[in-house]
Design an enzyme around this catalytic site. Structure first.
Site, PDB file in Angstrom:
ATOM      1  N   ARG A  22       0.822  -1.209   0.000  1.00 59.62           N
ATOM      2  CA  ARG A  22       0.000   0.000   0.000  1.00 59.62           C
ATOM      3  C   ARG A  22       0.857   1.260   0.000  1.00 59.62           C
ATOM      4  O   ARG A  22       0.394   2.323  -0.383  1.00 59.62           O
ATOM      5  CB  ARG A  22      -0.872   0.037   1.260  1.00 59.62           C
ATOM      6  CG  ARG A  22      -1.951  -1.008   1.302  1.00 59.62           C
ATOM      7  CD  ARG A  22      -2.517  -1.137   2.706  1.00 59.62           C
ATOM      8  NE  ARG A  22      -3.117   0.063   3.229  1.00 59.62           N
ATOM      9  CZ  ARG A  22      -4.391   0.391   3.099  1.00 59.62           C
ATOM     10  NH1 ARG A  22      -5.201  -0.411   2.460  1.00 59.62           N
ATOM     11  NH2 ARG A  22      -4.866   1.504   3.629  1.00 59.62           N
TER      12      ARG A  22
ATOM     13  N   ARG B 176       9.141   6.438  -3.808  1.00 57.77           N
ATOM     14  CA  ARG B 176       9.271   7.389  -4.921  1.00 57.77           C
ATOM     15  C   ARG B 176      10.652   8.008  -5.002  1.00 57.77           C
ATOM     16  O   ARG B 176      11.163   8.456  -3.990  1.00 57.77           O
ATOM     17  CB  ARG B 176       8.293   8.556  -4.708  1.00 57.77           C
ATOM     18  CG  ARG B 176       6.904   8.204  -4.954  1.00 57.77           C
ATOM     19  CD  ARG B 176       6.117   9.484  -5.160  1.00 57.77           C
ATOM     20  NE  ARG B 176       4.742   9.143  -4.872  1.00 57.77           N
ATOM     21  CZ  ARG B 176       4.075   9.560  -3.824  1.00 57.77           C
ATOM     22  NH1 ARG B 176       4.636  10.388  -2.974  1.00 57.77           N
ATOM     23  NH2 ARG B 176       2.837   9.185  -3.641  1.00 57.77           N
TER      24      ARG B 176
ATOM     25  N   ARG C 212      -7.531  -6.530  14.340  1.00 63.59           N
ATOM     26  CA  ARG C 212      -6.839  -5.584  15.206  1.00 63.59           C
ATOM     27  C   ARG C 212      -7.858  -4.552  15.620  1.00 63.59           C
ATOM     28  O   ARG C 212      -8.703  -4.118  14.823  1.00 63.59           O
ATOM     29  CB  ARG C 212      -5.685  -4.886  14.476  1.00 63.59           C
ATOM     30  CG  ARG C 212      -4.548  -5.798  14.144  1.00 63.59           C
ATOM     31  CD  ARG C 212      -3.906  -6.417  15.349  1.00 63.59           C
ATOM     32  NE  ARG C 212      -3.128  -5.450  16.115  1.00 63.59           N
ATOM     33  CZ  ARG C 212      -2.596  -5.731  17.301  1.00 63.59           C
ATOM     34  NH1 ARG C 212      -2.783  -6.903  17.879  1.00 63.59           N
ATOM     35  NH2 ARG C 212      -1.874  -4.806  17.929  1.00 63.59           N
TER      36      ARG C 212
ATOM     37  N   ARG D 128       0.445   6.401  16.242  1.00 66.33           N
ATOM     38  CA  ARG D 128       0.502   7.732  15.644  1.00 66.33           C
ATOM     39  C   ARG D 128      -0.258   8.755  16.468  1.00 66.33           C
ATOM     40  O   ARG D 128      -1.075   8.391  17.313  1.00 66.33           O
ATOM     41  CB  ARG D 128      -0.005   7.723  14.204  1.00 66.33           C
ATOM     42  CG  ARG D 128      -1.431   7.254  14.036  1.00 66.33           C
ATOM     43  CD  ARG D 128      -1.791   7.149  12.540  1.00 66.33           C
ATOM     44  NE  ARG D 128      -3.023   6.400  12.374  1.00 66.33           N
ATOM     45  CZ  ARG D 128      -3.463   5.919  11.219  1.00 66.33           C
ATOM     46  NH1 ARG D 128      -2.785   6.119  10.110  1.00 66.33           N
ATOM     47  NH2 ARG D 128      -4.590   5.248  11.147  1.00 66.33           N
TER      48      ARG D 128
ATOM     49  N   GLU E  68      -3.157   7.158  18.921  1.00 63.04           N
ATOM     50  CA  GLU E  68      -3.788   5.923  18.473  1.00 63.04           C
ATOM     51  C   GLU E  68      -2.957   4.715  18.906  1.00 63.04           C
ATOM     52  O   GLU E  68      -1.784   4.622  18.580  1.00 63.04           O
ATOM     53  CB  GLU E  68      -3.888   5.990  16.942  1.00 63.04           C
ATOM     54  CG  GLU E  68      -4.808   4.978  16.341  1.00 63.04           C
ATOM     55  CD  GLU E  68      -5.032   5.250  14.850  1.00 63.04           C
ATOM     56  OE1 GLU E  68      -5.353   6.394  14.458  1.00 63.04           O
ATOM     57  OE2 GLU E  68      -4.862   4.293  14.076  1.00 63.04           O
TER      58      GLU E  68
ATOM     59  N   TYR F 147      -9.316  -5.835   3.736  1.00 64.26           N
ATOM     60  CA  TYR F 147      -8.763  -4.518   4.046  1.00 64.26           C
ATOM     61  C   TYR F 147      -9.193  -3.513   2.960  1.00 64.26           C
ATOM     62  O   TYR F 147      -8.404  -3.091   2.130  1.00 64.26           O
ATOM     63  CB  TYR F 147      -7.239  -4.670   4.087  1.00 64.26           C
ATOM     64  CG  TYR F 147      -6.428  -3.579   4.726  1.00 64.26           C
ATOM     65  CD1 TYR F 147      -6.969  -2.357   5.092  1.00 64.26           C
ATOM     66  CD2 TYR F 147      -5.067  -3.775   4.973  1.00 64.26           C
ATOM     67  CE1 TYR F 147      -6.195  -1.375   5.683  1.00 64.26           C
ATOM     68  CE2 TYR F 147      -4.284  -2.806   5.556  1.00 64.26           C
ATOM     69  CZ  TYR F 147      -4.848  -1.615   5.902  1.00 64.26           C
ATOM     70  OH  TYR F 147      -4.060  -0.651   6.463  1.00 64.26           O
TER      71      TYR F 147
ATOM     72  N   ASP G 228     -10.418   0.075   1.384  1.00 62.79           N
ATOM     73  CA  ASP G 228     -10.425   1.526   1.592  1.00 62.79           C
ATOM     74  C   ASP G 228     -11.799   2.052   1.200  1.00 62.79           C
ATOM     75  O   ASP G 228     -12.554   1.374   0.513  1.00 62.79           O
ATOM     76  CB  ASP G 228      -9.385   2.196   0.687  1.00 62.79           C
ATOM     77  CG  ASP G 228      -7.967   2.004   1.200  1.00 62.79           C
ATOM     78  OD1 ASP G 228      -7.813   1.731   2.395  1.00 62.79           O
ATOM     79  OD2 ASP G 228      -7.040   2.127   0.389  1.00 62.79           O
TER      80      ASP G 228
HETATM   81  N1  UDP Z   1       3.490   1.522   7.485  1.00 66.88           N
HETATM   82  C1  UDP Z   1       4.757   1.635   7.989  1.00 66.88           C
HETATM   83  N2  UDP Z   1       5.191   2.833   8.467  1.00 66.88           N
HETATM   84  C2  UDP Z   1       4.390   3.910   8.484  1.00 66.88           C
HETATM   85  C3  UDP Z   1       3.080   3.809   7.955  1.00 66.88           C
HETATM   86  C4  UDP Z   1       2.659   2.584   7.472  1.00 66.88           C
HETATM   87  O1  UDP Z   1       5.506   0.679   7.999  1.00 66.88           O
HETATM   88  O2  UDP Z   1       4.844   4.959   8.965  1.00 66.88           O
HETATM   89  C5  UDP Z   1       3.052   0.205   6.974  1.00 66.88           C
HETATM   90  C6  UDP Z   1       2.421  -0.635   8.042  1.00 66.88           C
HETATM   91  O3  UDP Z   1       2.786  -1.973   7.821  1.00 66.88           O
HETATM   92  C7  UDP Z   1       0.950  -0.447   7.786  1.00 66.88           C
HETATM   93  C8  UDP Z   1       0.912  -0.352   6.280  1.00 66.88           C
HETATM   94  O4  UDP Z   1       2.087   0.335   5.953  1.00 66.88           O
HETATM   95  O5  UDP Z   1       0.195  -1.512   8.279  1.00 66.88           O
HETATM   96  C9  UDP Z   1      -0.315   0.344   5.727  1.00 66.88           C
HETATM   97  O6  UDP Z   1      -0.419   1.629   6.266  1.00 66.88           O
HETATM   98  P1  UDP Z   1      -1.618   2.573   5.928  1.00 66.88           P
HETATM   99  O7  UDP Z   1      -1.266   3.919   6.378  1.00 66.88           O
HETATM  100  O8  UDP Z   1      -2.008   2.339   4.519  1.00 66.88           O
HETATM  101  O9  UDP Z   1      -2.772   1.966   6.861  1.00 66.88           O
HETATM  102  P2  UDP Z   1      -4.136   2.624   7.305  1.00 66.88           P
HETATM  103  O10 UDP Z   1      -3.835   3.291   8.576  1.00 66.88           O
HETATM  104  O11 UDP Z   1      -4.574   3.509   6.203  1.00 66.88           O
HETATM  105  O12 UDP Z   1      -5.060   1.478   7.470  1.00 66.88           O
END
Ligand code: UDP
Length: 368
Positions: A175, A179, A252, A283, A303, A351, A353
């Protein structure tokens, strides 16, 4: 089924995005629907509460993004969207890094200035994984190398999923974009934004003219509700629907600690991801930035991720092999029920969106 007193064509269980989209489409083709939800509000996890004049995303940050013009046009007919771009920061051992992994991040890590320099650095570290990645750790290293993995992925992912990265499926990390440009936009999609005035307005629009009953727990009051409609759209957890007969699926769950601070800003950004193990939360979200707020106070949410247990809200399906097998058993059972449709993240154990739900339901053939 006995004692049917069919008052509606459809009973929709759940007033989240999936349930509300289904209600909207069914209403459009002239069906009568009743929507029920066990929570005291509509919107499911999109629900926002106004605190200090700030729309607080009560169940975690939601950013709408899509590359599908039809989906984007549709949601914009409900409510106008603003030009918000999600650019979270990562905090690792007291230092900040830009996300997603891009030239800014690589500069902060190694001082590399050009794409060629950054690529060379990552190429060198990627080599340790040969062949097809077998798990999230290998996928991450083969994508961005060991250092980015250890500083920006490992801790966050292990906190979020409560599992070692070696025991997680690799698709989760796919996901996240990588870049070789200076570009902090978290999403690659063409369209992105937050509904002006918050997400509740979308749900209100979708449910306009639809009968909704709140505080109704379908799985505890089935006898009363099953008889009301010919068909059912169920958007709750599929294992709960079948009374966990094959055992519970793992999810989760999240726990939110919200604070109102008597100051204009706290972290200067919508989100900071804590990618080390020193902070117990994954976060901190500062909600005013969703809508470029200038209120005198600010609201932040820490969170925490936790293993789901009975009675908690399920958020993320844990799509590992064991749960996949268990889900397949439930799905086979669900497929045999012609009068019930299972739709959405919890009912399909997927999962999803938001844009994927909108797209799926807009494209659904609902007959006449
Ligand atoms: N992820 C990570 N570091 C970050 C943010 C995300 O390693 O700082 C990884 C982590 O494995 C997470 C996945 O990317 O489960 C997907 O994150 P995303 O932000 O897409 O999840 P959301 O919070 O949108 O469900």
């Amino acid at each position: 089924m006995m004692n049917k007193n069919l008052k509606y064509d459809y009973l929709i269980v759940g007033a989240g995005l999936a349930g509300s989209m289904m209600a909207y489409r069914l209403k459009q083709i002239g069906k009568s629907v009743l929507v029920i939800d066990k929570r005291p509000h509509i919107g499911g996890n999109l629900y926002c509460e106004k605190i200090e004049d700030i729309n607080v995303h009560k169940y975690g940050p939601h950013i709408f993004h899509t590359s599908n013009k039809m989906v984007w046009d549709f949601v914009n007919t409900l409510v106008p969207f603003n030009h918000f771009r999600y650019c979270p920061l990562a905090s690792y051992k007291g230092r900040l890094y830009h996300l997603p992994f891009n030239m800014n991040t690589f500069y902060e890590l190694w001082g590399t200035k050009t794409p060629a320099e950054a690529k060379a650095k990552i190429e060198e570290q990627r080599k340790e994984v040969t062949g097809e990645p077998r798990n999230l750790e290998e996928q991450a290293i083969s994508l961005v190398g060991r250092e980015v993995y250890e500083k920006l992925i490992k801790g966050y992912t292990e906190k979020q999923w409560g599992r070692d990265c070696k025991d997680l499926p690799s698709f989760i990390i796919k996901r996240l974009p990588v870049r070789y440009r200076y570009d902090n936009n978290y999403f690659n999609d063409c369209y992105q934004g937050i509904p002006v005035g918050g997400y509740n307005r979308i749900i209100e629009k979708l449910l306009d003219g639809v009968e909704v009953r709140l505080g109704v727990d379908y799985n505890r009051q089935r006898e009363a509700y099953d008889g009301l409609a010919e068909k059912i759209v169920y958007t709750g957890p599929i294992d709960e629907f079948f009374d966990y007969k094959y055992g519970p699926l793992e999810y989760r769950s999240l726990r939110f600690e919200e604070e109102v601070l008597d100051q204009e800003s706290y972290q200067g950004n919508i989100a900071v991801n804590f990618t080390d193990h020193d902070h117990p939360y994954t976060r901190i979200v500062e909600h005013k930035y969703f809508e470029f707020g200038t209120q005198p106070k600010t609201v932040i949410t820490k969170e925490y991720s936790q293993e789901w247990q009975l009675g908690m809200e399920p958020y993320y399906p844990v799509n590992d092999a064991r749960n996949g097998e268990r889900y397949a058993q439930y799905k086979a059972e669900a497929d045999r029920l012609d009068h019930v449709m299972f739709v959405g993240r919890l009912a399909e154990y997927k999962y999803y969106d938001m844009h994927q739900i909108v797209e799926k339901i807009l494209m659904m053939d609902l007959g006449k």
